[in-house]
Design a protein around this motif. Structure first.
Motif, PDB file in Angstrom:
ATOM      1  N   LYS A   1      -7.496  -7.251   0.743  1.00 61.55           N
ATOM      2  CA  LYS A   1      -7.198  -6.462   1.869  1.00 61.55           C
ATOM      3  C   LYS A   1      -6.165  -7.062   2.521  1.00 61.55           C
ATOM      4  CE  LYS A   1      -9.737  -4.661   5.852  1.00 61.55           C
ATOM      5  NZ  LYS A   1     -11.229  -4.525   6.531  1.00 61.55           N
TER       6      LYS A   1
ATOM      7  N   ASN B   1      -1.088  -1.471  -3.628  1.00 58.31           N
ATOM      8  CA  ASN B   1      -2.412  -1.813  -2.658  1.00 58.31           C
ATOM      9  C   ASN B   1      -3.704  -1.943  -3.375  1.00 58.31           C
ATOM     10  OD1 ASN B   1      -0.522  -2.659  -0.773  1.00 58.31           O
ATOM     11  ND2 ASN B   1      -0.757  -0.533   0.364  1.00 58.31           N
TER      12      ASN B   1
ATOM     13  N   MET C   1       3.641   1.939  -3.803  1.00 57.88           N
ATOM     14  CA  MET C   1       2.574   1.536  -2.746  1.00 57.88           C
ATOM     15  C   MET C   1       1.176   1.691  -2.937  1.00 57.88           C
ATOM     16  SD  MET C   1       3.276   1.055   1.462  1.00 57.88           S
ATOM     17  CE  MET C   1       2.436   2.870   1.840  1.00 57.88           C
ATOM     18  N   THR C   2       0.812   2.884  -3.323  1.00 57.68           N
ATOM     19  CA  THR C   2      -0.404   3.198  -3.577  1.00 57.68           C
ATOM     20  C   THR C   2      -1.009   2.224  -4.675  1.00 57.68           C
ATOM     21  OG1 THR C   2      -0.571   5.316  -2.348  1.00 57.68           O
ATOM     22  CG2 THR C   2      -2.318   4.660  -4.119  1.00 57.68           C
TER      23      THR C   2
ATOM     24  N   ARG D   1      -2.103  -6.266   1.459  1.00 53.41           N
ATOM     25  CA  ARG D   1      -1.546  -5.020   1.426  1.00 53.41           C
ATOM     26  C   ARG D   1      -0.443  -4.861   2.100  1.00 53.41           C
ATOM     27  NH1 ARG D   1      -7.626  -2.087   2.067  1.00 53.41           N
ATOM     28  NH2 ARG D   1      -8.456  -2.888  -0.229  1.00 53.41           N
TER      29      ARG D   1
END
Length: 498
Positions: free
Chosen positions: A461, A456, A452-453, A464
């Motif tokens: 923005k 994203n 996920m990091t 995400r």
């Protein structure tokens, strides 16, 4: 007399500048612009465009936060008959560059100079004073026909595949005419904190201007600052999206803020929970009106929530001038009371998706009588009183905080990861955003949080994801199609608040 055959934002401001030159048109922070000052700024913008050889049918792009100069650029472009492409600041840099290139813009106006790699000639917003024509310039309204392109509104957050909705001058002209009918007047003070690249913002702005009212334009939304400005300026109207409503009601200053001047709040662009509508009615003075429609155009639906508290689960009834049909999977009209895909038409329709004739054709339906209708991709049902309920979304688009998010864009990024075999992204309920994207991923041995990091960090923005769920396989139907509804339903049991 103007040679234009359709009204424009520039002409509306010019009329108001003659009738009430000192009346405030726009407030941004501590600064104010009268209608006369805004008219003159628009003239200077149009004069500079003409000087640079940019005229009817040409395109300029704007990538910037809300400001009076942004609004003046819109006015100047309208006077010059120039198409204005509004580039979302919330998209990532690569997507922004792709949108600018797709638009064919001859100039880019931006407050992010040097941050977006593009070949378009760039004018920085803080240097625009030197670019504009002299103050004494006089520029006539360029002749524009009703079907001439006026704006290109891009879906926010797309990655490498921009889709621009081209709106004609008639689209905005009808909004200029409808301000009074929507409850705006010369004494209106309208709060706007959604971005100027959003059709939601432009609709309320144009209707307020058409009625000669005042816009309080915020660079970005902050609940505390919004409440303070609404009280200070005795706001009468506001255009909101549901997540803004939630944040305003939850703010500690809400109940001690004087909002008694409000006549009506408008809300649109995302699923609007009945309980939230009820709380708005109970705690906030003035009426509450919900709109349902598409940036692409077609009919709108209007719910006067303060008049129909028993219909808060619906999006209201069809607005005057619009037509509705509900179709089954064979594109046949469904019997009364049954659900079907919502297709609509009205005099306000987009020209099409910019440079995308195939996708333009796919989103339209031609009736047996030859009339052209706009597909919404939503499934709806009419009740016995003509109120429309949204049952489900036929297409997979996610609406989060009033912004459109396309799962395929996020999936395309995920699949570039070395360990990802396949992925599917769906929208799940969110207390904050209405919906938020969640990714279901087949990636043996990978850590969900780390993935996920990674993901994203590569998304805009608004794109995400709120979660990455690692699964052994994706559920599929008989012909191999991923069953997104099954994924979505499996996640509802784990409510997301992000």
């Amino acid at each position: 007399m103007s040679t234009a055959s359709v009204d424009t934002l520039a002409l509306a401001i010019e009329r108001r500048a003659r009738e009430a030159p000192t009346h405030i048109a726009v407030i941004t922070g501590a600064e104010t612009l009268s209608y006369d000052a805004l008219h003159r700024l628009g003239l200077r913008m149009a004069g500079a465009l003409d000087r640079d050889g940019i005229g009817v049918g040409d395109t300029v792009a704007v990538l910037a936060a809300n400001s009076a100069l942004y609004l003046a650029l819109m006015v100047g472009a309208a006077r010059a008959g120039v198409v204005l492409a509004a580039i979302p600041v919330s998209a990532d840099r690569a997507a922004q560059a792709a949108m600018i290139a797709d638009s064919g813009a001859r100039l880019l106006f931006t407050d992010q100079k040097g941050e977006v790699a593009c070949e378009t000639i760039t004018v920085a917003m803080d240097e625009i004073g030197a670019w504009m024509a002299p103050d004494e310039v006089s520029v006539s309204q360029a002749p524009v026909t009703p079907d001439a392109p006026m704006t290109i509104i891009y879906s926010s957050g797309t990655t490498g595949s921009p889709k621009g909705i081209v709106q004609p001058f008639l689209y905005r002209a009808r909004m200029l005419e409808s301000g009074a009918a929507r409850g705006y007047g010369a004494d209106a003070v309208t709060m706007l904190a959604t971005p100027l690249y959003s059709n939601t913002t432009l609709s309320s702005l144009v209707q307020t201007i058409g009625a000669g009212g005042t816009i309080v334009l915020m660079a970005k939304f902050d609940a505390g600052a919004w409440l303070a400005a609404a009280e200070r300026h005795r706001a009468t109207h506001a255009m909101l999206v549901p997540v803004m409503c939630s944040r305003l009601l939850a703010h500690p200053d809400f109940d001690r803020t004087d909002l008694s001047a409000f006549r009506v709040k408008y809300c649109t662009s995302a699923p609007f929970a009945p309980a939230l509508k009820q709380e708005m009615l109970d705690r906030w003075p003035g009426g509450l009106v919900e709109f349902y429609g598409m940036t692409e155009g077609g009919a709108s639906f209007v719910l006067f929530a303060h008049e129909h508290r028993d219909k808060l689960h619906t999006v209201g009834t069809i607005a005057p001038g619009g037509e509705l049909r509900l179709l089954n999977d064979e594109d046949q009209d469904v019997p009364p009371g049954e659900q079907g895909e919502i297709v609509t038409r009205s005099p306000s329709m987009m020209i099409g998706y910019h440079n995308r004739p195939g996708e333009t054709a796919a989103c339209r339906w031609t009736a047996p009588d030859g009339s052209i209708w706009q597909r919404t991709g939503d499934i709806g049902r009419l009740d016995e009183d003509g109120f429309l309920s949204i049952v489900d979304r036929k297409k997979d688009m996610i609406i989060s905080g009033g912004f459109n998010i396309y799962p395929s864009d996020i999936e395309a990024v995920l699949i570039t990861h070395d360990q990802v075999i396949e992925a599917s992204v769906v929208g799940v309920p969110s207390d904050t955003w209405g919906e938020t994207p969640v990714a279901f991923v087949v990636a043996p041995g990978e850590d969900g949080a780390a993935l996920m990091t990674w993901l994203n960090g590569r998304l805009g923005k608004m794109q995400r994801v709120a979660d990455v769920c690692l699964v052994n396989e994706l559920p599929r139907g008989p012909i191999g199609k991923v069953l997104k509804r099954q994924l979505r339903d499996s996640y509802v049991m784990q409510p997301v608040s992000a």
